[in-house]
Design a protein around this motif. Structure first.
Motif, PDB file in Angstrom:
ATOM      1  N   ASN A 114       6.210   2.252   4.846  1.00 36.45           N
ATOM      2  CA  ASN A 114       6.345   0.849   3.904  1.00 36.45           C
ATOM      3  C   ASN A 114       7.391  -0.030   4.252  1.00 36.45           C
ATOM      4  O   ASN A 114       7.585  -0.935   4.500  1.00 36.45           O
ATOM      5  N   GLN A 144       3.236   2.101  -2.615  1.00 34.55           N
ATOM      6  CA  GLN A 144       3.978   1.165  -2.180  1.00 34.55           C
ATOM      7  C   GLN A 144       5.529   1.527  -2.218  1.00 34.55           C
ATOM      8  O   GLN A 144       6.714   0.832  -2.029  1.00 34.55           O
ATOM      9  N   THR A 150       9.136   2.495  -1.568  1.00 32.67           N
ATOM     10  CA  THR A 150       9.771   2.407  -0.009  1.00 32.67           C
ATOM     11  C   THR A 150      11.095   3.582  -0.096  1.00 32.67           C
ATOM     12  O   THR A 150      11.185   4.133  -1.096  1.00 32.67           O
TER      13      THR A 150
END
Lengths: 355, 579, 395
Positions: free
Chosen positions: B375, B525, B527
């Motif tokens: 990601n 998502q 990170t």
């Protein structure tokens, strides 16, 4: 040279195309498929028991997908729900991790649906003194106690402060790490404790006396804990489960719990259903699952709090080292709501030396 | 870097020559401004306006507006003292960043030494480190029992308190921003004609006088550019201030955070964020005006070739500088590496790394650690591409078509880093629910990161493009190249190294961004820096350090790659022009 | 082979008892390149010495070594007899004018000129007076407040000169000071430069790639090639008596004749043979190959020969030249040539010819240029007096 021109142009077009394709691929995957239950929570809950809860709930309810979203601390999760509601709608169906102190404000902003308690059979196993919400919007799912922990390798037993007041003794100069009540729920709880103890405005005078003893006031628990572990100071504001956690993670019991006068500040964490959800019934089942022994037994070692379900077995070392104080301290949430802004500002002015 | 062999007499004067922009050019200019306009308007100004508008409301949700809140905020001595302290610590931090950035910039522009690419990449890494990781690195480095103090104690028998003082904040800010200043300084230095310094010396100026009279005025625009960015960054700083200085050193951003996230008083928070943005943009505007008055007159007629760092006595101080800088930048980073391999039960182990790459132990709900790395890389690349495309078009238009400084427009382009990230995140979360709800979930994070990186592209790319003599393009066009051809054949290759560096910078910014990511990210998502916070929240300290090490390694690798590519491009161009 | 060690001292026309500037055995290496290779040179007090050579020959490095902007690997630099080799540039008392002038862009014209005075600690009122003096000298008194980027290139050059001269340096060093200027202004400025230098009597070294400029204003000229001195001498010496083919071709234009010394004669192949004694400086030559230089103005063209009387091609006329327009008693080389092209140059035009299959050039004066042009493509006679042959000693 001239031939190269076309190639350069193609490369650029290809790069643009790649970016656009990447954008297009991001289009929402089909709205159909499994029924989704979106749970907003705080980061350490997401990093702790959430995975097991997701797996367990999905196993019980085939065709349901649980999605945990953790935008930061508990306060930040609530702030996000409120912001999204204000903007016309949120994805959240359930909010896990609202503290008793934040509840009045959340209810005022219309965050929660009123619960149908008949759909929550497990609530019967929760002691009444923990089921604090008399408005019927949320259910408690764990509780914990904020107090002072100390490094037993540095401070001897007969040297310990016996009260909050004794923390201001010159022998503890620069020996305590506190946490900012504005950015951390632990820090917030400690401030509330001092207000419960000394009253308003007596708490301010206490903090003024306490200032020399404070090594620092960090923004969050992790920063405080790493300084404490590095030996910067032998005491910090933390949870009464820290000895147990130390044993669990590092096989070390050097961190010990102080409960001056048998006191510590009680935090009750609750969960509720977000207004406007499409799946209220599923959400109720999720809350009830949260109260089941299956989930409650995860709370001690995955969330380092105490389960609310009285029938939950806890590990032996946890029972031995995690401390529930004799006299838990709590401030009335309504009182907090009315005064919090002033308290936090007065506290901040005092700490920064700007009164 | 790019060296042109222009006639000194025809140095491009701002506003001189070709002020008549043809009708076709005007359309082209507007078209080129479009990407930046779309990016900033929709993904920055719209959400920020949404958020800040709250500050003007008479009452929550009311439609009537007033300045009531601003008046009471600005009359509050506490808020004013916060403002003063925020500016003071930002000033000190920018000053220390300059003190560190100048020798480092000198070293990078004027000397070559083995491993220079690695050092160059390494010093950019702090820029992408999550604040909480820097705090940990500083604890191990500068704590009471830290390496620095142990060193002091064994050498001189005393220790100094760094942590939890104003100096910890300032030093950490310099750790972040020193390399930024160094980069900007290096660029200016590389463009300074060495003949200017030499002629001062033949006129009787000692090295110190040469530095004061020639070198400093010449590198000043670069230094000031870097210092402005550092100042604004530090003015907005929040986690670093709280982690290393503690609550005693509260800044405006802490207050905004408290109001917005704890007290849910969006209106006062918005008003305060507006005050903060106005102040920081005012600083930016003033600096940009100053910088605009000293255009790049010092452009080089002769290539400045870095000479090898010698063992000679006169390079001695540089060796000392290099060593100090390596300790300053390398120490905190190394301490995190050490922390990541420390076994809680004592000894050294790689168990933390095993944990963060094991698929089974999934802390991140939908995003495995490996997915987390993917990601970060993907968002970084897309965000950098977006920022670079929009930023390069913007700079190209202002340099080639407008041909004079527009401090106001430039200030607007700097705004994304001059607005409270807490307020921006709030505005974004509202905007993506409302007017921007059609924007696909997957591109939201890269788009926002692109917005945040945009100012850096503008700052990094503008001097490079200004360094390309406009007459070269005219020459290419008289040889039958169209504007596009001339751009591809002449300007693009000459600006390539600058673009590469800007790309790496944007990538790093995206990879390290957390506030907006946390606000926008869905579970899948997550990170790398977010996962560092998650590991910390889960009390898995060594895994957090291991993830931070991975983050540093990945971004350091990208920086190194960009550095090597740039060196390669430079060599190829050097070979071509020297022939 | 080509090097003439210590040549400067021997050939200098001025008294070099106490030279204004002297370098001894200077060497400077950049990586694998020997930029300056054992250069020794003396410049008389008040002399203008020009250093010429192709780009990359080391002339700029030599200048930078003198100024102290580079440190030599070996050798010494002396200014008015004082060894300054170890001194930094600011303590050498030199004025330096850079190729692109290197005016401080952040200072006004006056501040630029004042800069060196300030650094020398000249008191304020005296400084202002001196600045005005210098600017008046270069004719820019009215532009004192301008910024360098508001000046033309020629004006910038003048400011650079005024700035270098303001602190009254012992030595003036000029690095291609005129190369950034247009042709017309270049000629005017070099005259000005020369005049100023004479008036101030300052020891000057001028580095240039333009031999014409060097010959026009220098007292003596040094030709450098590949880091070494090829030849040092007055402009006329270099022009008239070049010691090497490199010097001969670098300074002025010329035609080269290859010959073979055989006993008492030199055989120039198709041109025929001449007696050794007839050629200046050829008497002592041993047998073997030899090259002779013929300057264009030494070539005489017979432009008035009636078209009918064309000579038999390829036949040399050695020993008794009798071509039209040439003194009947003069001895020289003659040949038939075809006019290829004429480049008009005002008082002097250059005629390109083809002689024995090789290109030649000859100079004609005044109206002869037009006549030559009208003969383009036609055959003419050319004649070279044997006294105009210059033997190049080292090939």
């Amino acid at each position: 040279m001239r031939r190269k021109g076309l190639r350069d142009r193609l490369v650029l077009v290809a790069a643009l195309a790649a970016v656009l394709t990447a954008a297009a691929l991001g289009a929402p995957a089909s709205a159909q498929g499994p029924q989704r239950l979106v749970v907003y929570t705080y980061d350490s809950f997401a990093a702790g028991p959430a995975q097991a809860i997701k797996d367990g709930f999905e196993a019980l309810h085939p065709g349901v997908e649980v999605v945990f979203i953790a935008p930061g601390s508990a306060g930040e999760a609530l702030a996000r729900v409120i912001a999204e509601l204000a903007a016309g709608g949120t994805d959240a169906d359930v909010l896990v991790g609202i503290s008793d102190t934040q509840l009045p404000r959340a209810i005022d902003r219309g965050v929660f649906l009123k619960l149908d308690r008949s759909l929550l059979p497990n609530l019967a196993k929760v002691p009444a003194q923990l089921d604090f919400d008399d408005t019927g919007h949320v259910v408690p799912f764990d509780h914990g106690y904020v107090t002072i922990i100390y490094d037993s390798r540095v401070l001897s037993t007969d040297d310990l402060p016996q009260s909050l007041e004794e923390l201001t003794d010159p022998r503890f100069r620069g020996k305590l790490i506190a946490i900012d009540p504005r950015t951390s729920s632990v820090g917030h709880a400690f401030l509330m404790w001092t207000i419960a103890e000394y009253g308003d405005p007596g708490y301010l005078q206490f903090w003024e006396r306490l200032l020399p003893s404070l090594l620092t006031v960090t923004g969050g628990w992790s920063a405080a804990y790493s300084q404490y572990e590095a030996g910067e100071a032998p005491m910090m504001v933390s949870y009464s489960t820290d000895t147990a956690a130390g044993i669990y993670y590092a096989d070390s019991d050097h961190s010990r719990i102080l409960t001056p006068n048998g006191q510590a500040y009680q935090q009750i964490e609750a969960a509720g259903i977000v207004a406007g959800t499409d799946v209220p019934e599923l959400a109720h089942r999720f809350l009830d699952y949260l109260l089941s022994e299956e989930v409650q037994s995860l709370i001690p070692t995955a969330n380092w709090m105490f389960p609310v379900n009285a029938h939950t077995p806890v590990p032996d070392f946890f029972a031995e080292y995690a401390v529930i104080p004799d006299n838990p301290v709590r401030l009335d949430p309504r009182l907090i709501e009315e005064n919090e802004q002033r308290w936090l500002r007065e506290w901040a002015r005092l700490i920064t030396g700007q009164r | 870097m790019v060296h042109d062999t222009r006639h000194i007499a025809s140095i491009m004067k701002p506003g001189a020559g070709g002020s008549t922009v043809g009708r076709r050019n005007r359309w082209l200019a507007l078209l080129l401004l479009l990407p930046a306009a779309v990016l900033l308007l929709f993904f920055f100004y719209l959400p920020v306006a949404t958020a800040l508008l709250e500050g003007f409301r008479e009452a929550p949700g009311s439609a009537s507006l007033s300045l009531r809140r601003f008046v009471s905020l600005l009359a509050d001595p506490y808020i004013l003292s916060l403002l003063r302290f925020t500016a003071w610590q930002a000033f000190l931090s920018a000053a220390l960043s300059v003190v560190i950035g100048i020798p480092l910039g000198y070293l990078l522009a004027n000397r070559s030494f083995p491993g220079k690419s690695i050092v160059t990449s390494l010093v950019m890494v702090p820029f992408v480190m999550p604040a909480i990781t820097v705090a940990l690195g500083f604890l191990v480095m500068y704590g009471t029992n830290g390496w620095f103090n142990e060193g002091l104690a064994s050498l001189f028998g005393f220790k100094v308190r760094v942590l939890n003082t104003l100096w910890a904040i300032v030093v950490a800010h310099a750790f972040y921003n020193g390399p930024l200043v160094a980069r900007m300084t290096q660029g200016a230095w590389e463009r300074l004609d060495p003949a200017l310094e030499e002629s001062a010396r033949t006129l009787g100026a000692r090295p110190l006088a040469v530095w004061r009279d020639v070198t400093l005025p010449a590198i000043a625009p670069g230094v000031v550019s870097g210092a402005v960015l550092a100042f604004i960054y530090c003015f907005m700083s929040f986690p670093i201030v709280l982690s290393l200085g503690g609550a005693r050193f509260s800044t405006l951003e802490v207050e905004i955070f408290t109001l917005m996230r704890v007290l849910l008083d969006y209106e006062t928070a918005a008003a305060l964020a507006a005050v903060q943005a106005v102040v920081s943009l005012l600083f930016a505007y003033v600096f940009l005006r100053l910088e605009g008055r000293a255009p790049s007159l010092f452009a080089s007629a002769r290539a400045r070739r870095p000479r090898p760092l010698g063992g000679k006595a006169r390079d001695g101080w540089l060796w000392v500088c290099l060593a100090v800088l390596l300790v300053f930048f390398g120490g905190p980073m190394l301490s995190i590496v050490v922390d990541s391999v420390r076994d809680p039960a004592g000894g050294v182990s790689l168990r933390a790394y095993e944990r963060i790459v094991s698929e089974g132990h999934d802390f991140h709900l939908g995003a495995s650690p490996l997915r987390t790395i993917q990601n970060s890389l993907r968002y970084g690349a897309i965000a950098a591409a977006i920022a670079l495309f929009a930023g390069a078009c913007f700079v190209y238009t202002t340099v080639r078509f407008v041909r004079r400084r527009l401090p106001f427009l430039e200030t607007l382009s700097l705004a994304p880093i001059a607005v409270s990230s807490v307020a921006l995140a709030y505005g974004l979360s509202v905007a993506f629910r409302g007017p921007l709800s059609l924007v696909p979930q997957d591109v939201r994070i890269p788009l926002v990161h692109g917005v945040l990186a945009f100012p850096f592209v503008v700052r990094a790319f503008r001097p490079v493009l200004e360094g390309v003599d406009a007459r070269l393009i005219e020459a290419a066009r008289t040889l039958g190249a169209g504007r596009w051809r001339a751009f591809v054949d002449v300007e693009l290759p000459m600006a390539a190294t600058g673009l590469l560096v800007a790309f790496a910078l944007c990538f790093g910014l995206s990879v390290s961004e957390t506030t907006a990511t946390l606000m926008l990210a869905r579970p899948e998502q997550v990170t790398m820096p977010v996962s560092v916070y998650r590991f910390l929240a889960a009390r898995d300290f060594s895994a957090a350090s291991a993830m931070a090490v991975l983050l540093m390694a990945v971004t350091g690798g990208v920086f190194l790659l960009a550095e090597l590519l740039a060196a390669w491009v430079r060599r190829r161009q050097g070979g071509k022009t020297d022939a | 082979m080509h090097k003439l060690p210590g040549a400067a001292a021997q050939q200098a026309p001025n008294s070099l008892e106490r030279p204004g500037l002297e370098v001894r055995g200077l060497c400077k290496r950049f990586g694998a390149v020997m930029a300056v290779d054992g250069v020794s040179l003396a410049v008389a007090e008040g002399e203008l010495l020009a250093v010429v050579g192709p780009s990359g020959c080391g002339k700029t490095t030599l200048l930078r070594l003198i100024a102290g902007l580079e440190q030599p690997d070996s050798g010494r630099v002396l200014i008015q007899g004082h060894d300054v080799t170890g001194l930094p540039p600011e303590r050498r008392d030199v004025g330096f004018v850079f190729q692109q002038f290197a005016l401080f862009p952040n200072m006004s014209v006056a501040a630029n000129v004042e800069y060196g005075l300030k650094r020398k600690g000249v008191p304020g009122p005296e400084r202002a007076q001196r600045v005005q003096e210098m600017l008046d000298m270069v004719g820019l008194g009215s532009l004192a407040r301008r910024r360098p980027d508001q000046l033309s290139a020629g004006q910038q050059q003048r400011v650079a000169l005024a700035r270098a001269l303001a602190p009254r340096p012992k030595t003036l060093l000029l690095d291609e000071p005129l190369s950034a200027l247009d042709a017309a202004i270049r000629v005017r400025l070099r005259e000005e430069l020369r005049e100023t230098q004479r008036r101030l009597g300052i020891t000057t070294v001028l580095v240039t790639h333009d031999q014409e400029e060097a010959l026009a204003i220098a007292d003596r000229v040094v030709v450098m090639n590949a880091g070494r001195l090829e030849q040092v001498g007055t402009p006329w010496e270099l022009y008239d008596r070049p010691q090497t083919r490199f010097v001969a071709s670098f300074i002025g234009r010329g035609n080269f004749l290859s010959g073979q010394v055989q006993g008492n004669a030199i055989d120039f192949g198709p041109w025929g043979r001449v007696a050794k004694t007839a050629v200046p400086g050829a008497a002592g030559l041993p047998d073997g190959p030899v090259t002779a230089l013929v300057r264009p103005e030494a070539v005489t063209l017979a432009l008035d020969t009636p078209p009918g009387g064309s000579p038999s091609a390829g036949e040399g006329l050695a020993g008794s030249g009798a071509a039209g327009g040439v003194g009947a008693h003069e001895v020289g080389l003659a040949a038939a040539a075809v006019v290829v092209d004429v480049s008009f140059g005002g008082e002097r035009s250059l005629v390109k010819l083809a002689v024995h299959g090789s290109p030649w050039i000859a100079a004609v004066f005044g109206a002869a240029g037009r006549r030559a042009a009208s003969l383009t493509g036609q055959a003419v006679f050319l004649f070279v007096p044997v006294t105009a042959l210059r033997i190049l000693p080292s090939g």
